[in-house]
Design a protein around this motif. Sequence first.
Motif, short mmCIF file in Angstrom:
data_model
loop_
_atom_site.label_atom_id
_atom_site.label_comp_id
_atom_site.label_asym_id
_atom_site.label_seq_id
_atom_site.Cartn_x
_atom_site.Cartn_y
_atom_site.Cartn_z
N ASN A 45 36.58 36.64 40.59
CA ASN A 45 37.64 36.32 41.54
C ASN A 45 38.92 35.96 40.81
O ASN A 45 38.91 35.23 39.83
CB ASN A 45 37.22 35.14 42.43
CG ASN A 45 38.37 34.65 43.29
OD1 ASN A 45 38.95 33.60 43.04
ND2 ASN A 45 38.73 35.42 44.29
N LEU A 46 40.03 36.50 41.31
CA LEU A 46 41.36 36.11 40.88
C LEU A 46 42.22 36.09 42.13
O LEU A 46 42.39 37.12 42.80
CB LEU A 46 41.94 37.08 39.85
CG LEU A 46 43.32 36.71 39.31
CD1 LEU A 46 43.28 35.40 38.53
CD2 LEU A 46 43.88 37.82 38.44
N GLN A 47 42.73 34.91 42.45
CA GLN A 47 43.53 34.70 43.66
C GLN A 47 42.75 35.19 44.88
O GLN A 47 41.72 34.64 45.20
CB GLN A 47 44.89 35.34 43.51
CG GLN A 47 45.68 34.69 42.38
CD GLN A 47 46.94 35.43 42.04
OE1 GLN A 47 47.22 36.51 42.53
NE2 GLN A 47 47.72 34.84 41.15
N GLU A 48 43.19 36.25 45.55
CA GLU A 48 42.51 36.70 46.75
C GLU A 48 41.70 37.97 46.54
O GLU A 48 41.32 38.64 47.51
CB GLU A 48 43.53 36.90 47.88
CG GLU A 48 44.18 35.60 48.31
CD GLU A 48 45.08 35.77 49.51
OE1 GLU A 48 45.20 36.88 50.05
OE2 GLU A 48 45.66 34.76 49.92
N HIS A 49 41.44 38.33 45.30
CA HIS A 49 40.68 39.56 45.04
C HIS A 49 39.32 39.23 44.43
O HIS A 49 39.23 38.45 43.48
CB HIS A 49 41.46 40.49 44.10
CG HIS A 49 40.75 41.79 43.86
ND1 HIS A 49 40.52 42.69 44.88
CD2 HIS A 49 40.21 42.31 42.75
CE1 HIS A 49 39.87 43.73 44.39
NE2 HIS A 49 39.67 43.51 43.11
N TRP A 50 38.30 39.83 44.99
CA TRP A 50 36.92 39.66 44.53
C TRP A 50 36.36 41.03 44.16
O TRP A 50 36.67 42.03 44.81
CB TRP A 50 36.04 39.11 45.65
CG TRP A 50 36.38 37.74 46.11
CD1 TRP A 50 37.29 37.39 47.07
CD2 TRP A 50 35.81 36.52 45.65
NE1 TRP A 50 37.32 36.03 47.23
CE2 TRP A 50 36.41 35.47 46.38
CE3 TRP A 50 34.83 36.19 44.71
CZ2 TRP A 50 36.08 34.14 46.20
CZ3 TRP A 50 34.50 34.88 44.52
CH2 TRP A 50 35.12 33.86 45.25
N PHE A 51 35.55 41.07 43.14
CA PHE A 51 34.77 42.28 42.86
C PHE A 51 33.49 41.88 42.15
O PHE A 51 33.34 40.76 41.69
CB PHE A 51 35.57 43.33 42.07
CG PHE A 51 35.80 43.00 40.63
CD1 PHE A 51 34.90 43.42 39.65
CD2 PHE A 51 36.93 42.31 40.24
CE1 PHE A 51 35.13 43.14 38.31
CE2 PHE A 51 37.16 42.02 38.90
CZ PHE A 51 36.26 42.43 37.94
N ALA A 52 32.55 42.83 42.09
CA ALA A 52 31.24 42.56 41.50
C ALA A 52 30.96 43.49 40.34
O ALA A 52 31.44 44.62 40.29
CB ALA A 52 30.16 42.72 42.55
N LEU A 53 30.19 42.98 39.41
CA LEU A 53 29.60 43.77 38.33
C LEU A 53 28.10 43.70 38.56
O LEU A 53 27.57 42.61 38.81
CB LEU A 53 29.92 43.16 36.96
CG LEU A 53 31.39 42.95 36.63
CD1 LEU A 53 31.53 42.15 35.34
CD2 LEU A 53 32.09 44.28 36.49
N ARG A 54 27.42 44.83 38.51
CA ARG A 54 25.99 44.82 38.82
C ARG A 54 25.21 45.70 37.85
O ARG A 54 25.64 46.79 37.51
CB ARG A 54 25.76 45.32 40.23
CG ARG A 54 24.28 45.31 40.56
CD ARG A 54 23.94 45.77 41.92
NE ARG A 54 22.49 45.80 42.03
CZ ARG A 54 21.83 45.96 43.12
NH1 ARG A 54 22.46 46.11 44.25
NH2 ARG A 54 20.52 45.99 43.12
N ARG A 55 24.06 45.18 37.46
CA ARG A 55 23.11 45.96 36.67
C ARG A 55 22.26 46.76 37.64
O ARG A 55 21.79 46.25 38.65
CB ARG A 55 22.23 45.03 35.83
CG ARG A 55 21.29 45.75 34.90
CD ARG A 55 20.60 44.81 33.92
NE ARG A 55 20.46 43.45 34.43
CZ ARG A 55 19.30 42.90 34.76
NH1 ARG A 55 18.18 43.55 34.62
NH2 ARG A 55 19.25 41.66 35.20
#
Length: 186
Positions: A45-55
């Motif tokens: 997360n940075l400010q209002e942005h979320w993302f995922a890293l997945r195995r």
Amino acid sequence: MDGMFSIQVLSRALETWGLQVVSLGSEEGRSVAANPASAPAYICNLQEHWFALRRVEGGEWWNFNSLWVGLAPLSGFYLQAFLDSLREEGWTIFVVLGSLPAPQPGSLDAGTAGRWWSPEEARAATDEAERARKRGRLTAALEGVFERADRAGGAITLRSRDRGPGEPLSEGRATDSLLSDVPGGG
């Protein structure tokens, strides 16, 4: 209402799958930090942005950042460096602990959301998205050239920025000249 979720909301949602989310900087998170590929996933997360890293199957890692052109594969080796660079840029990183649901390959059934892609399908989609992005930049550059030509009475003169008057223009130089105005175009 605005679609911005807190980590508490995301944590509660993941709890329904038997997953726990902890900060990478917490005591529990630091134990994973020594071997980042041992975690099943990360939420960034940075400010209002979320993302995922997945195995995924086979130990491959994927970056699911919607701001990128497409899904991006990450090697286990690069994962540590990528997480370090995110932290240096101010991202907050959370570790997902527990067993992620197994992939459900195949087509969608009515009423289900999402679709599981094989690594090959994800790579192909990412490659196609990158080709489309490059085509889009070239198309935009050409449209700009044609617009300027139309405003100038319909004439198009191709010349290199570093070519003198009367100096011949080679085909390669014409392409370089056209693409020099395109971000990342040459």
